[in-house]
Write an enzyme that holds these catalytic residues in place. Sequence first.
Site, PDB file in Angstrom:
ATOM      1  N   SER A   1      41.797  78.434 -32.267  1.00  0.00           N
ATOM      2  CA  SER A   1      42.650  78.966 -33.300  1.00  0.00           C
ATOM      3  C   SER A   1      42.579  80.492 -33.734  1.00  0.00           C
ATOM      4  CB  SER A   1      42.087  78.204 -34.700  1.00  0.00           C
ATOM      5  OG  SER A   1      40.924  78.209 -34.984  1.00  0.00           O
TER       6      SER A   1
ATOM      7  N   THR B   1      41.709  79.864 -39.397  1.00  0.00           N
ATOM      8  CA  THR B   1      41.589  81.484 -39.379  1.00  0.00           C
ATOM      9  C   THR B   1      40.217  82.121 -39.650  1.00  0.00           C
ATOM     10  OG1 THR B   1      44.060  81.691 -39.661  1.00  0.00           O
ATOM     11  CG2 THR B   1      42.638  83.653 -40.247  1.00  0.00           C
TER      12      THR B   1
ATOM     13  N   THR C   1      44.128  85.439 -36.329  1.00  0.00           N
ATOM     14  CA  THR C   1      44.288  83.924 -36.222  1.00  0.00           C
ATOM     15  C   THR C   1      45.202  83.927 -35.076  1.00  0.00           C
ATOM     16  OG1 THR C   1      45.069  81.868 -37.104  1.00  0.00           O
ATOM     17  CG2 THR C   1      46.395  83.872 -37.564  1.00  0.00           C
TER      18      THR C   1
ATOM     19  N   ARG D   1      57.238  81.907 -34.959  1.00  0.00           N
ATOM     20  CA  ARG D   1      56.547  81.925 -36.237  1.00  0.00           C
ATOM     21  C   ARG D   1      55.498  82.976 -36.620  1.00  0.00           C
ATOM     22  NH1 ARG D   1      51.316  80.355 -38.543  1.00  0.00           N
ATOM     23  NH2 ARG D   1      51.855  79.229 -40.679  1.00  0.00           N
TER      24      ARG D   1
ATOM     25  N   THR E   1      43.285  80.772 -45.644  1.00  0.00           N
ATOM     26  CA  THR E   1      43.386  80.052 -44.503  1.00  0.00           C
ATOM     27  C   THR E   1      43.890  78.843 -44.696  1.00  0.00           C
ATOM     28  OG1 THR E   1      42.223  79.255 -42.366  1.00  0.00           O
ATOM     29  CG2 THR E   1      40.888  79.493 -44.578  1.00  0.00           C
ATOM     30  N   GLY E   2      44.637  78.105 -43.739  1.00  0.00           N
ATOM     31  CA  GLY E   2      45.308  76.957 -43.865  1.00  0.00           C
ATOM     32  C   GLY E   2      46.763  76.916 -43.613  1.00  0.00           C
TER      33      GLY E   2
HETATM   34  N1  ASP Z   1      46.933  80.351 -42.096  1.00  0.00           N
HETATM   35  C1  ASP Z   1      47.117  80.345 -40.615  1.00  0.00           C
HETATM   36  C2  ASP Z   1      48.359  80.358 -40.133  1.00  0.00           C
HETATM   37  O1  ASP Z   1      49.317  79.651 -41.137  1.00  0.00           O
HETATM   38  C3  ASP Z   1      46.440  79.354 -39.975  1.00  0.00           C
HETATM   39  C4  ASP Z   1      45.231  78.890 -40.652  1.00  0.00           C
HETATM   40  O2  ASP Z   1      44.300  79.751 -41.221  1.00  0.00           O
HETATM   41  O3  ASP Z   1      44.715  77.968 -40.513  1.00  0.00           O
HETATM   42  O4  ASP Z   1      48.775  80.857 -39.409  1.00  0.00           O
END
Ligand code: ASP
Length: 339
Positions: A59, A195, A213, A223, A246-247
């Site tokens: 990731s 991330t 990330t 995107r 993150t997320g």
């Molecule tokens: N925040 C990141 C994104 O939306 C992904 C992640 O942190 O899991 O690209």
Amino acid sequence: MATSAHTTARRVAPIVISTWSFGPVANAAAWPILASGGSSLDAVVAGATAVEDDPTVDSVGVGGFPDASGHVSLDACVMQAPDRCGGVCYLRHYAGAARLARAVMDKTIHVLLAGDGAEAFAQRQGFTPHPTHLLTPEARAAWEAWRTTHDPSEAGQREGVLPPMNVEERYRDARATPSDKFRHAPGAREGNHDTVCLLGIDHTGVLSGCVTTSGLGFKVPGRVGDSPIIGHGLYVDQTAGAAAATGNGELIMGVCGSFLAVELMRAGRTPLEACLAVLDRIISSYAIMPQHQVALIALAPDGRWGAASLKPGFSCCITTPAGQHQHDAQHVMAPRFTS
Ligand code: ASP
């Protein structure tokens, strides 16, 4: 150069905090720099780079899961202060997004470079294109499995399919270790996000942050999420503190998650209270779905830190002169499979 990052320097114990189970990889690279009196900026970028360069992390950086068309794209940013920040996004042929984000900060008058322009800048900075365009055989196999099993009609009238779970949940559900992750049966419905975010303070008291990330796995091509955007994936203010997120980036971007956390600390909240308040704002702003996850880490200028997530499963790694530990963050919602 006199910057707001350096005019407020003070002496506190060094600390670095980083996200998810790959946090120890990040801190193993960052901590020696802090422990030997180096700068927090060098430390957080080194920590981010270590995770980017680990092809088993699917990731972040090389080995990250591609978008729906099979192309990997990287996003990153660094920050010390409003006048000391830089980022890159939609980097598809070059590794080293965190180092490149720092170069944008140090060597341009701009904050964010995207796509072809970011890659031309990388070339001018001496970076060389990645031989397989960041895609590893394992990530390609995961994409092919996803392609044959995902149902485009899930998206309804809007393009894009949410990853069903994040990396941590996937390992936990499969009772597998990270090295087992590609042994899942072909066709398993997997997608991912996660991330690496690092926040650090050095021996002079200067705060720095870095986020990098490959974004949501199998995202709509083009995107870009929260991670490279100042105020969303990362915000640092030498007086108020630092925060990173993150997320699911779309949930973070609508509330300016990291900026909001720092402003809440400026208003007197502790780092943990600030993280929890941002998550409350997200809950009250979105219809939260079972697949959604958001987590935040925050660091005050005096070294106090906090971490929290929407759902269980988020951890972060903290290293100080007293030692290192992995912290299971507080969560504010029920696990994804219960209501
Ligand atoms: N925040 C990141 C994104 O939306 C992904 C992640 O942190 O899991 O690209």
